[in-house]
Structure formats: structure tokens, C-alpha cells
Design a protein around this motif. Structure first.
Motif, PDB file in Angstrom:
ATOM      1  N   UNK A 172       8.805 -10.042  39.012  1.00 25.78           N
ATOM      2  CA  UNK A 172       8.379  -9.289  37.706  1.00 25.78           C
ATOM      3  C   UNK A 172       9.335  -9.619  36.602  1.00 25.78           C
ATOM      4  N   UNK A 173      10.263 -10.293  36.765  1.00 19.36           N
ATOM      5  CA  UNK A 173      11.530 -10.533  35.949  1.00 19.36           C
ATOM      6  C   UNK A 173      11.128 -11.778  35.224  1.00 19.36           C
ATOM      7  N   UNK A 174      11.326 -11.659  33.840  1.00 21.87           N
ATOM      8  CA  UNK A 174      10.883 -12.927  32.828  1.00 21.87           C
ATOM      9  C   UNK A 174      11.623 -14.178  33.272  1.00 21.87           C
ATOM     10  N   UNK A 175      11.128 -15.006  33.392  1.00 17.55           N
ATOM     11  CA  UNK A 175      11.708 -16.476  33.337  1.00 17.55           C
ATOM     12  C   UNK A 175      12.212 -16.544  34.699  1.00 17.55           C
ATOM     13  N   UNK A 176      12.172 -16.023  35.666  1.00 19.70           N
ATOM     14  CA  UNK A 176      12.324 -16.227  37.098  1.00 19.70           C
ATOM     15  C   UNK A 176      11.246 -17.161  37.724  1.00 19.70           C
ATOM     16  N   UNK A 177      11.570 -18.417  38.019  1.00 20.08           N
ATOM     17  CA  UNK A 177      10.549 -19.534  38.263  1.00 20.08           C
ATOM     18  C   UNK A 177      10.505 -19.725  39.985  1.00 20.08           C
ATOM     19  N   UNK A 178      11.416 -19.171  40.748  1.00 15.66           N
ATOM     20  CA  UNK A 178      11.492 -19.455  41.952  1.00 15.66           C
ATOM     21  C   UNK A 178      12.440 -18.508  42.655  1.00 15.66           C
ATOM     22  N   UNK A 179      12.074 -17.857  43.876  1.00 18.63           N
ATOM     23  CA  UNK A 179      13.120 -17.278  44.417  1.00 18.63           C
ATOM     24  C   UNK A 179      13.420 -18.098  45.688  1.00 18.63           C
ATOM     25  N   UNK A 180      14.807 -18.277  45.899  1.00 17.43           N
ATOM     26  CA  UNK A 180      15.331 -19.135  46.774  1.00 17.43           C
ATOM     27  C   UNK A 180      15.925 -18.426  48.094  1.00 17.43           C
ATOM     28  N   UNK A 181      16.315 -17.315  47.885  1.00 15.39           N
ATOM     29  CA  UNK A 181      16.883 -16.404  49.054  1.00 15.39           C
ATOM     30  C   UNK A 181      16.917 -14.940  48.459  1.00 15.39           C
ATOM     31  N   UNK A 182      16.657 -13.897  49.257  1.00 12.57           N
ATOM     32  CA  UNK A 182      16.942 -12.586  49.230  1.00 12.57           C
ATOM     33  C   UNK A 182      17.601 -11.909  50.468  1.00 12.57           C
ATOM     34  N   UNK A 183      18.759 -11.602  50.297  1.00  8.96           N
ATOM     35  CA  UNK A 183      19.308 -10.891  51.430  1.00  8.96           C
ATOM     36  C   UNK A 183      19.986  -9.368  51.115  1.00  8.96           C
ATOM     37  N   UNK A 184      19.949  -8.700  52.060  1.00  9.43           N
ATOM     38  CA  UNK A 184      20.600  -7.351  51.882  1.00  9.43           C
ATOM     39  C   UNK A 184      21.071  -6.888  53.007  1.00  9.43           C
ATOM     40  N   UNK A 185      22.393  -6.132  52.971  1.00 12.76           N
ATOM     41  CA  UNK A 185      22.920  -5.646  54.006  1.00 12.76           C
ATOM     42  C   UNK A 185      23.522  -4.086  53.866  1.00 12.76           C
ATOM     43  N   UNK A 186      23.540  -3.258  54.650  1.00 16.79           N
ATOM     44  CA  UNK A 186      23.878  -1.862  54.662  1.00 16.79           C
ATOM     45  C   UNK A 186      25.391  -2.163  54.843  1.00 16.79           C
ATOM     46  N   UNK A 187      26.251  -1.210  54.123  1.00 18.18           N
ATOM     47  CA  UNK A 187      27.830  -1.210  54.279  1.00 18.18           C
ATOM     48  C   UNK A 187      28.041   0.150  54.405  1.00 18.18           C
ATOM     49  N   UNK A 188      27.736   0.746  55.257  1.00 20.11           N
ATOM     50  CA  UNK A 188      27.715   2.578  55.400  1.00 20.11           C
ATOM     51  C   UNK A 188      26.644   3.057  54.749  1.00 20.11           C
ATOM     52  N   UNK A 189      27.105   3.890  53.777  1.00 19.64           N
ATOM     53  CA  UNK A 189      26.242   4.794  53.054  1.00 19.64           C
ATOM     54  C   UNK A 189      25.484   3.938  51.733  1.00 19.64           C
ATOM     55  N   UNK A 190      25.862   2.611  51.615  1.00 20.23           N
ATOM     56  CA  UNK A 190      25.292   1.995  50.531  1.00 20.23           C
ATOM     57  C   UNK A 190      24.846   0.525  51.016  1.00 20.23           C
ATOM     58  N   UNK A 191      23.963  -0.206  49.874  1.00 16.49           N
ATOM     59  CA  UNK A 191      23.454  -1.354  50.296  1.00 16.49           C
ATOM     60  C   UNK A 191      23.992  -2.443  49.354  1.00 16.49           C
TER      61      UNK A 191
END
Length: 302
Positions: free
Chosen positions: A229-248
Motif C-alpha cells: 500500500x506504500x507509495x512508489x514501492x514497485x517490488x518486494x524483494x524480501x520480508x523477514x521478521x523474527x521474535x527477539x523475546x517480547x518484541x519483533x
């Protein structure tokens, strides 16, 4: 975040004080009433004190801000404590199982109503602590509080086994059921298996986080939907996310028009970070890498 931390610490402190009181009461009652069931449960509860102290220490360490040695914060201290609790539960499960199996080959002891009352109080107390800490743990996303909650649940199982075992013994004495005298060790064997299952679940979750497993597929998909939904983002190459205890912590790589200025790229990065952090308050850091995108280019950059 500060309110979460306060709620989590309060839950662990209440658990620690309760474990100390229950351990003293169970061991004293077991010695006075000559009840091996209560004595064993009291010794098991002593292990909970160690586990709760570990959870309390890790919870305090995990809230320390990032520093030069730990640039991503200290959140994984809670995960280490959670793994430690899992080890304590494994030892408790084997100890309960061995004691229960051994009791099958010994003459059954005499049960008393006082011992049944003590076991019932422990059961209700631990059930209340479990409900309280699991709610706080889920609300604060604290791994140490959740581990403490599951430790209470293991004690609920152990106290339930004591109630069943003592109750069957008293009922057997009244109805002349010889087999009922062995209700406690049989219940203890079942409890040891349940505690072992709890330990496996806690340990598996801790190892996954320490190995930096991705968050759920559903959450990653929602992050991607937000980025699109962001303006002018033409391509998503990679999305990663990891838990670091009580936050991400989230790691994003996207393609933007190759002729954008540094300022335009910076604005896009800020927009993406705000989108993700507004959606998920558990995210404390979004690291964004911008790749150049051209209309004729389809190969993702890395």
C-alpha cells in the motif's frame, strides 16, 4: 511498554512468593502428616523456585536498552530463561515418574484428610496462579511470564495427581478397595507424561526463537500487504521478521524507482516503518533496504 514490563514483573514476583510459601507448607505438611505424596510435591515445588528466579532475572535483563555489545537489545534473555524452565520441567517429569513407579513396588502408606486438604489448597492456588500469569504473559508477550505460567500448569497437574491419589486412598480405606491405595503413583505417572509434554512445547518454542525462526506466515503476509500500500514501492524483494523475546524485529527489502533521490528513499523508508509499527505494536525495529527498480528489470536485487 513500561506498563507491560511492570505487569510482567509483578506476575513473576507473585509467583516467586507463592512458590516459596507453597514449598514450605507442602514439605512441612508432608513431614508432620507422614505423607510421601505431599513431601514429593513440596520437593518438586522447590525446583519451581529456581525456575521462577531465573524468569525474574531474565525479565529484568530483557528490558535493558540496547548497548554496544547488544545492539538489538536484551530480549532473548527471556528466551534463555524459558529454555531453562523447560529443562527444570524435564527433570521434574522424570523425578515424578521415577518416584511414582517406585511407589508401585512399595507398601502403600496411609492417607489423611488433612493431607487431602493441603493438596486441594495447593491445586486451587496453583490454578489461580496459572490463570493470572497466562493472561499477563499473553498480554505482555513475555516469554519468561509465559514459561512461569506453564510451570504453574505443571504444578496443577502434580497437585491434581496428589488430590486424586490421596482421595482414592481414603475412599479405598472406607470401601476396602485394595487397588485404590495405588491411585497416587498411577496418577503420578500420568502427570509425569503431561509435564514432559509441557517441557517439550516450551523448549521447542525457545529453540525456534534462538534459531531466529520467521514469525507466522500469516503475519508475514500481512506485513507484505501493508508494504504494497506504500507509495512508489514497485517490488518486494524480501520480508523477514523474527521474535527477539517480547518484541519483533522486521527486515524488509523493496525496489523503488532507480532515479529517486536519497531524500525520497528516506521518506519511503519512514513510511514503511510507520505502516508496520502502527499495525503491530510488538515491532520495535524495522530495517529497510532499498534496491533500484527499473521498468524493464524483473530480477530482484539482494
Amino acid at each position: 511498554m513500561a506498563d507491560r514490563h511492570h505487569s510482567g514483573l509483578l506476575a513473576i514476583w507473585i509467583s516467586l512468593i507463592s512458590n516459596i510459601i507453597l514449598t514450605a507448607l507442602k514439605i512441612a505438611a508432608g513431614l508432620v502428616l507422614a505423607s510421601p505424596v505431599l513431601l514429593a510435591d513440596g520437593v518438586h515445588n522447590a525446583g519451581d523456585i529456581i525456575a521462577t528466579v531465573a524468569a525474574l532475572t531474565s525479565s529484568m535483563v530483557s528490558k535493558k536498552p540496547a548497548d554496544d555489545d547488544h545492539p538489538y537489545g536484551h530480549g532473548k534473555a527471556e528466551v534463555v530463561a524459558s529454555a531453562f524452565v523447560a529443562v527444570i520441567l524435564v527433570l521434574a517429569a522424570f523425578w515424578i515418574g521415577i518416584q511414582s513407579i517406585g511407589a508401585l513396588f512399595k507398601p502403600p502408606g496411609e492417607e489423611s484428610w488433612l493431607a487431602l486438604g493441603a493438596a486441594a489448597i495447593s491445586l486451587l492456588w496453583k490454578q489461580a496462579l496459572y490463570i493470572y500469569t497466562i493472561r499477563v504473559g499473553n498480554a505482555t508477550k513475555s516469554k519468561s511470564v509465559l514459561a512461569t505460567a506453564y510451570d504453574h500448569l505443571a504444578d496443577v497437574y502434580a497437585s491434581l495427581a496428589a488430590v486424586i491419589g490421596i482421595g482414592l486412598g481414603l475412599l479405598g480405606d472406607r470401601l476396602n478397595w485394595d487397588w485404590a491405595a495405588y491411585g497416587d503413583p498411577i496418577a503420578g505417572i500420568v502427570v509425569s507424561l503431561l509435564v514432559l509434554k509441557l517441557a517439550y512445547e516450551i523448549g521447542r518454542d525457545s529453540v525456534d526463537i534462538l534459531m531466529e525462526r520467521n514469525v507466522s506466515v500469516e503475519k508475514l503476509a500481512y506485513y507484505e500487504a501493508l508494504i504494497r500500500t506504500a507509495d512508489n514501492v514497485k517490488r518486494i524483494d524480501r520480508v523477514r521478521a523474527r521474535e527477539h523475546g517480547h518484541y519483533i524485529i522486521v527486515d524488509v527489502r523493496v525496489g523503488v524507482p532507480h532515479d529517486y533521490t536519497i531524500q525520497q528513499g528516506h521518506d519511503i523508508s519512514r513510511q514503511l516503518k510507520k505502516l508496520i509499527m502502527d499495525y503491530d505494536p510488538d515491532v520495535v525495529e524495522v530495517m529497510i533496504h532499498l534496491n533500484p527498480w527499473e521498468p524493464s528489470a524483473y530480477t530482484p536485487h539482494v
